[in-house]
Design a protein around this motif. Structure first.
Motif, PDB file in Angstrom:
ATOM      1  N   GLY A   1      43.774  20.060  46.353  1.00 55.09           N
ATOM      2  CA  GLY A   1      43.860  20.733  47.641  1.00 55.09           C
ATOM      3  C   GLY A   1      44.450  19.881  48.739  1.00 55.09           C
ATOM      4  O   GLY A   1      44.746  20.393  49.818  1.00 55.09           O
ATOM      5  N   LEU A   2      44.649  18.585  48.501  1.00 57.52           N
ATOM      6  CA  LEU A   2      45.281  17.749  49.509  1.00 57.52           C
ATOM      7  C   LEU A   2      46.794  17.757  49.312  1.00 57.52           C
ATOM      8  O   LEU A   2      47.284  17.936  48.191  1.00 57.52           O
ATOM      9  CB  LEU A   2      44.745  16.321  49.460  1.00 57.52           C
ATOM     10  N   PRO A   3      47.565  17.568  50.398  1.00 53.45           N
ATOM     11  CA  PRO A   3      49.032  17.641  50.279  1.00 53.45           C
ATOM     12  C   PRO A   3      49.617  16.414  49.598  1.00 53.45           C
ATOM     13  O   PRO A   3      49.556  15.303  50.126  1.00 53.45           O
ATOM     14  CB  PRO A   3      49.492  17.753  51.744  1.00 53.45           C
ATOM     15  N   LEU A   4      50.172  16.639  48.423  1.00 49.54           N
ATOM     16  CA  LEU A   4      50.841  15.581  47.665  1.00 49.54           C
ATOM     17  C   LEU A   4      51.845  16.235  46.729  1.00 49.54           C
ATOM     18  O   LEU A   4      51.616  17.331  46.220  1.00 49.54           O
ATOM     19  CB  LEU A   4      49.828  14.766  46.848  1.00 49.54           C
ATOM     20  N   ALA A   5      52.949  15.569  46.516  1.00 50.01           N
ATOM     21  CA  ALA A   5      53.982  16.045  45.597  1.00 50.01           C
ATOM     22  C   ALA A   5      54.660  14.830  44.984  1.00 50.01           C
ATOM     23  O   ALA A   5      54.468  13.696  45.445  1.00 50.01           O
ATOM     24  CB  ALA A   5      54.999  16.916  46.330  1.00 50.01           C
ATOM     25  N   ALA A   6      55.463  15.066  43.953  1.00 53.24           N
ATOM     26  CA  ALA A   6      56.098  13.945  43.273  1.00 53.24           C
ATOM     27  C   ALA A   6      57.357  14.390  42.559  1.00 53.24           C
ATOM     28  O   ALA A   6      57.511  15.554  42.186  1.00 53.24           O
ATOM     29  CB  ALA A   6      55.132  13.313  42.259  1.00 53.24           C
ATOM     30  N   VAL A   7      58.233  13.435  42.349  1.00 53.64           N
ATOM     31  CA  VAL A   7      59.317  13.545  41.379  1.00 53.64           C
ATOM     32  C   VAL A   7      59.087  12.440  40.362  1.00 53.64           C
ATOM     33  O   VAL A   7      58.918  11.266  40.733  1.00 53.64           O
ATOM     34  CB  VAL A   7      60.705  13.383  42.015  1.00 53.64           C
TER      35      VAL A   7
END
Length: 443
Positions: A295-301
């Motif tokens: 639920g926390l904002p995080l993203a990745a490549v």
């Protein structure tokens, strides 16, 4: 056993007596005076607490959750490991910016992603804030590494709301309408959509798309081929078997970067850690977000080391990308997924959902197809006797669900698809109650 009694899960926490009384109606009035009209919501109730497969609003009404914040809260809201990890991190420090003063948790998340994503080759990861940022950076990496500019995407695709990702997204309303001009060198080709493909096999649908790329773009100009292994906002479209492997093979031969957008499908949602695992497809780059951090904002490549490391120092990053609190949440979420075997939970949920949806479809001619994988399932509604989309029917069923306390979502290019994304920790009782509401909503 109820999911609430299993390790790692907690019941919703109620407001304390000291909490000010507030109603959804009052909050909705305040919202109208404070929040931009362009930000919409599915329901007009305002959340107080949430856990497992339920949400409780400020009026005390319980909702069965078949949305999971659009596939985000797969480990449940306020999952204990996540709560404790976040609390501990907040007490240590909240932000330094990894590009200024780095910290171990960013490195640990990258190590986990490099190990979990498909492929046994050396990998590197970079962390961002949202799925759109991840997609945009994947395109940047592919263009930089190949020296090419063209990006191939697919009909019905959704990849985000930034200028570049709106160009990558297919649907006009509400995502693109009057927001152009958009970024260039984006080329759209047909998706494998078995319900509407006239019987094309996966290989045949891939050949159709590849022919257009070869003739209209030129393989030598393609930096990246970007695809959702199962389309999300486009309608939970599951391509025919063989479609993804054929595209993967073409990208290798063409020297193009194969990018899998696993933002909605990743982290156990489809019954595997990633949707590409189902056919053994190994992308060059994977974009990740949503279920990654509880639920926390995080993203990745995440991707091949030689591609990720092709970008010059300082070419990737952002002030909040890989924030330490979000990284702590991600490590705790991944640990929870392993501890509770949420990939297996997704398969179990999917089996129960699919059986019930097929039973409804057997009596309701508006349902043209039940589709999806794991705990990512949908029904497409049409006018009986053909394949003419019926968005009004989808909206009416969803509204009936909301009236009875079941949170559901619609999607699809035509707005005629009901999609189901329950938290992967939903209990058997919660799932059954939600399906009873859904069954009654179809009449």
């Amino acid at each position: 056993m109820s999911a609430r009694s299993e390790p790692g899960l907690r019941a919703p926490q109620s407001r304390t007596e000291d909490s000010p009384a507030v109603s959804s109606a009052e909050l909705h009035r305040r919202r109208g005076a404070a929040v931009a009209r362009g930000v919409g919501s599915v329901i007009d109730s305002y959340v107080d607490t949430a856990s497992g497969g339920t949400i409780v609003d400020v009026d005390g009404r319980e909702w069965i959750d078949f949305a999971a914040g659009i596939a985000v809260t797969s480990v449940g809201n306020a999952a204990p490991r996540v709560v404790e990890a976040v609390r501990a991190q907040v007490e240590r420090f909240t932000h330094t910016c990894f590009m200024v003063a780095p910290y171990e948790s960013y490195v640990a998340v990258c190590e986990q992603l490099n190990a979990l994503t498909p492929g046994t080759f050396a990998k590197r990861s970079a962390l961002f804030n949202s799925g759109a940022e991840a997609v945009e950076n994947a395109v940047k990496i592919a263009r930089h590494a190949t020296g090419r500019q063209a990006v191939v995407v697919f009909e019905h695709a959704y990849h985000g709301r930034t200028n570049l990702t709106m160009a990558l997204t297919a649907k006009n309303m509400p995502y693109k309408h009057r927001f152009g001009p958009f970024a260039g060198e984006i080329h759209r080709v047909p998706m494998s959509y078995p319900l509407r493909d006239g019987g094309l096999s996966g290989a045949q649908a891939a050949a159709r798309a590849i022919e257009l790329v070869d003739k209209q773009v030129g393989a030598e100009n393609v930096a990246a081929l970007l695809i959702e292994p199962i389309q999300g906002e486009g309608g939970f479209v599951v391509p025919a078997t063989g479609f993804l492997p054929a595209l993967r093979e073409w990208a290798t031969a063409a020297g193009a970067v194969f990018v899998a957008d696993e933002i909605q499908t990743g982290f156990c949602r489809t019954g595997d850690w990633f949707a590409c695992d189902h056919e053994g497809v190994v992308p060059d780059l994977v974009t990740l977000a949503k279920g990654i951090a509880g639920g926390l904002p995080l993203a990745a490549v995440t991707g091949r080391a030689e591609l990720m490391d092709a970008v010059h120092v300082g070419g990737l990053g952002g002030t909040y990308g890989g924030n330490p609190i979000a990284c702590a949440a991600a490590l705790a979420s991944i640990a929870t997924m392993r501890e509770l075997d949420l990939a297996a939970a997704a398969r179990r949920i999917g089996s129960v959902l699919a059986d019930r949806l097929r039973a409804i479809a057997a009596r309701d001619p508006r349902i043209a197809e039940v589709r999806g994988r794991g705990a990512m399932l949908a029904v497409e509604l049409v006018r009986p006797g053909g394949l003419v989309p019926d968005p009004a029917a989808a909206g009416a069923v969803s509204a009936a669900c909301h009236a009875a306390g079941l949170l559901t979502l619609t999607c699809g290019t035509y707005g005629n698809v009901l999609r189901f994304l329950p938290p992967l920790v939903i209990s058997d009782d919660e799932l059954a109650r939600g399906l009873d509401i859904l069954d009654a909503a179809f009449g």
